[in-house]
Write a protein that holds these residues in place. Sequence first.
Motif, short mmCIF file in Angstrom:
data_model
loop_
_atom_site.label_atom_id
_atom_site.label_comp_id
_atom_site.label_asym_id
_atom_site.label_seq_id
_atom_site.Cartn_x
_atom_site.Cartn_y
_atom_site.Cartn_z
N ARG A 27 0.35 -1.65 0.15
CA ARG A 27 -0.13 0.26 0.09
C ARG A 27 1.08 1.44 0.03
NH1 ARG A 27 -3.21 -0.70 5.21
NH2 ARG A 27 -1.50 -0.87 5.89
N THR A 68 -5.99 5.36 2.10
CA THR A 68 -5.00 3.34 2.64
C THR A 68 -6.14 2.54 3.14
OG1 THR A 68 -3.83 4.48 4.70
CG2 THR A 68 -2.71 4.36 1.98
N VAL A 73 -6.08 0.92 -1.82
CA VAL A 73 -6.17 2.31 -2.29
C VAL A 73 -6.32 2.89 -2.56
CG1 VAL A 73 -3.85 3.95 -2.90
CG2 VAL A 73 -2.60 1.58 -1.74
N GLN A 106 -3.89 -5.43 -4.45
CA GLN A 106 -2.42 -4.97 -3.73
C GLN A 106 -2.30 -6.57 -5.71
OE1 GLN A 106 -1.12 -8.02 -0.84
NE2 GLN A 106 0.80 -8.00 -1.62
#
Length: 132
Positions: A27, A68, A73, A106
């Motif tokens: 992140r 975040t 994010v 991710q």
Amino acid sequence: MQKEGEQDGKAASELIDARIKELGDWRGEMLARLRALIRQAAPEAVETWKWRGVPVWEDAGIICTGETYKAVVKLTFARGAALPDPKKLFNSSLEGNTRRAIDFKQGDQVDEAALKALVREAVALNRSKAKR
């Protein structure tokens, strides 16, 4: 007296640097990458720190925020609903009349050219509204 975007005497850019470092995982890397792209697309934008810990980029108004969360994010564009999005980057907060967001998970790839174009469109919209 603190300036807007400061906290405990630290400038917004320092606070954002600290947030990236504090995250210490994908992140933080993603936020740093997105921040760099925003800066490239809108070099005159000012970084601020609002709402007890949210990085914000502004030019004649809010361009976007960088939040975040555990799994994403999120870049939230303040006037995203009014922006052209030919590459369909917006994938979150689609139901509202004003904001739009992009959730990065991710491993997600970032379409750098499309994101920079979106940031430039947001700046242009803010500046056009400011002239009125």
